[in-house]
Design an enzyme around this catalytic site. Structure first.
Site, PDB file in Angstrom:
ATOM      1  N   HIS A   1      36.737  29.268  31.043  1.00 61.21           N
ATOM      2  CA  HIS A   1      35.666  29.018  30.080  1.00 61.21           C
ATOM      3  C   HIS A   1      35.825  27.652  29.419  1.00 61.21           C
ATOM      4  O   HIS A   1      34.866  27.127  28.843  1.00 61.21           O
ATOM      5  CB  HIS A   1      35.665  30.119  29.010  1.00 61.21           C
TER       6      HIS A   1
ATOM      7  N   ASP B   1      23.983  34.740  48.672  1.00 58.29           N
ATOM      8  CA  ASP B   1      23.996  35.067  50.092  1.00 58.29           C
ATOM      9  C   ASP B   1      24.849  34.014  50.806  1.00 58.29           C
ATOM     10  O   ASP B   1      24.469  32.847  50.891  1.00 58.29           O
ATOM     11  CB  ASP B   1      22.564  35.062  50.623  1.00 58.29           C
TER      12      ASP B   1
END
Length: 448
Positions: free
Chosen positions: A156, A363
């Site tokens: 982060h 994908d």
């Protein structure tokens, strides 16, 4: 079910091309230094075995490693090493790539009843490991059935949630192009956050991790339920799905905690929404700007004891977010940050990653994932909520983090349960409906 995950190999993946000398020093921005705690956000992408077209796990691994090396040339700070709260040395030391076997279950078992604290075994780092200077890591998990899951951990300190999704999308696009899909676009990131928000010369972040142990549970709201709730917010013309669910969930969290013996009725209830600053610049920044480009909008609901406060909250939230304009951003660029937690208020925090094509963009060449799970350890307060779209984009998944006793009460709250639906993950399996929640997680969720 407790997952038995065995790591069988580990190697370091380096960028396929060396990082130029003039890009070797990546400076943290002011927002990286002050907004982002030193923890990892995670993204786990699940693929069911499709039999006919899916290669074996060795071929999958080789394909992922090759495309990862290529995309790291674009996201070169991820292959470097962080130095305190100041900068990343983009030295191409590379990122860990672990391969693991899940020995005791099929992927369909996980999709029937995913338990988030068990899913953290599918990622390579401890999520609250603030001393780890490695920005990014991957773990490829093979299931007995032939299904697999790609677990990603991103610090982060270098990125918000949208940036984490940006990287995964670019990696998946790189992988598809290598398989012959030359129409796919690979969006190049822009690393300009330190220019937009100049850093300060200090090494310690002001953001703390939660001191109290919290858990997270997942609830699903379908489209009809959200529309029914929308109709109640007559004070605001067509509230968004997030405005609607934020107000509703906040009202039920207050309702289930107000009778606690130790509850201080004199405390104010503060509602905090994480705001994407990219859209707030004038003109707006492109979405591919990488970093922690976020701030928070605070609102304090009124009429707390009337039972109707949630119906006015949606308007208050929109008003607070609208105040984040070019004038606000200018002050933030000058280093002003007045959003600090106070002991005199009870804060509930909300963030949304909805309307991001989470499934289409992940994908890697073998079709859309069966499910995408994400999580982020929490800050120094409970009542943290993350919204993401369901796989069919028709509903919204809400990951709610709070004290375990609070979530237990929420699961028994009649009004809350009327709005959530039994949920299951994979539309590709003939599964029976599962309980509304999918377990809890002891690694707490952050904001973006």
């Amino acid at each position: 079910m407790a997952l038995e995950v065995e790591v069988i190999s580990q190697e370091i993946i380096k960028p396929s091309s060396p990082t130029p000398d003039h890009l070797r020093h990546y400076q943290f921005s002011f927002l990286d230094q002050t907004v982002a705690p030193q923890i990892y956000v995670f993204l786990i992408i699940f693929f069911e075995f499709n039999g006919k077209t899916q290669p074996n796990i060795t071929e999958i691994s080789n394909h992922l490693k090759k495309s990862l090396a290529e995309v790291l040339t674009l996201f070169y700070p991820l292959a470097g090493r962080a130095h305190d709260n100041l900068y990343i040395d983009c030295n191409d030391q590379g990122i860990p790539f672990l391969e693991a076997h899940v020995n005791n279950c099929k992927l369909s078992d996980v999709l029937r009843n995913p338990i988030p604290d068990e899913l953290t075994k599918l990622v390579p780092f401890e999520l609250d490991d603030g001393d780890n200077n490695i920005p990014f890591g991957v773990q490829l998990n093979a299931f007995e059935c032939g299904g697999f899951a790609i677990g990603q951990c991103l610090s982060h300190k270098i990125a918000d949630g949208l940036s984490a999704l940006m990287f995964s999308r670019a990696w998946a696009a790189t992988a598809r192009r290598a398989l012959g899909d030359h129409q796919v676009e690979i969006q190049h990131p822009e690393f300009v956050s330190a220019t937009l928000f100049p850093p300060k010369l200090f090494a310690q972040t002001s953001v703390g991790l939660a001191k109290n142990k919290s858990v997270t549970k997942r609830f699903v709201f379908d489209a009809s339920s959200i529309e029914h709730l929308r109709a109640k917010y007559v004070d605001l013309d067509r509230p968004t799905r997030i405005e609607t669910l934020s107000a509703f969930i906040w009202s039920r969290l207050v309702a289930v905690t107000k009778e606690e013996a130790n509850h201080d009725h004199q405390k104010l209830h503060n509602v905090r929404h994480v705001v994407n600053l990219r859209r707030r610049f004038d003109p707006p920044l492109p979405p591919h700007y990488f970093g922690n480009l976020i701030t928070v909008a605070d609102s304090t609901p009124s009429l707390l004891n009337t039972g109707e406060e949630c119906y006015g909250l949606a308007k208050q939230v929109r008003g607070a977010i609208n105040k984040i304009d070019k004038g606000y951003i200018k002050k933030l660029q000058e280093g002003a940050d007045d959003h600090m937690s106070s002991d005199s208020s009870v804060t509930s925090a909300f963030t949304s990653l909805c309307n991001f094509p989470l499934y289409d963009d992940n994908d890697f060449g073998w079709g859309r994932p069966s499910w995408v799970s994400l999580g982020m350890p929490g800050l120094d307060f409970n009542n943290v909520v993350i919204f993401v779209d369901t796989r069919d984009a028709d509903g919204i998944e809400a990951y709610i983090t709070s004290a375990e006793e609070v979530l237990t009460k929420l699961e028994s709250d009649t009004e809350f349960l009327q709005r959530v639906r039994p949920s299951w993950v994979s539309s590709g399996l003939n599964l029976t409906h599962q309980p509304t929640t999918i377990g809890n997680i002891n690694t707490r969720i952050d904001l973006v």
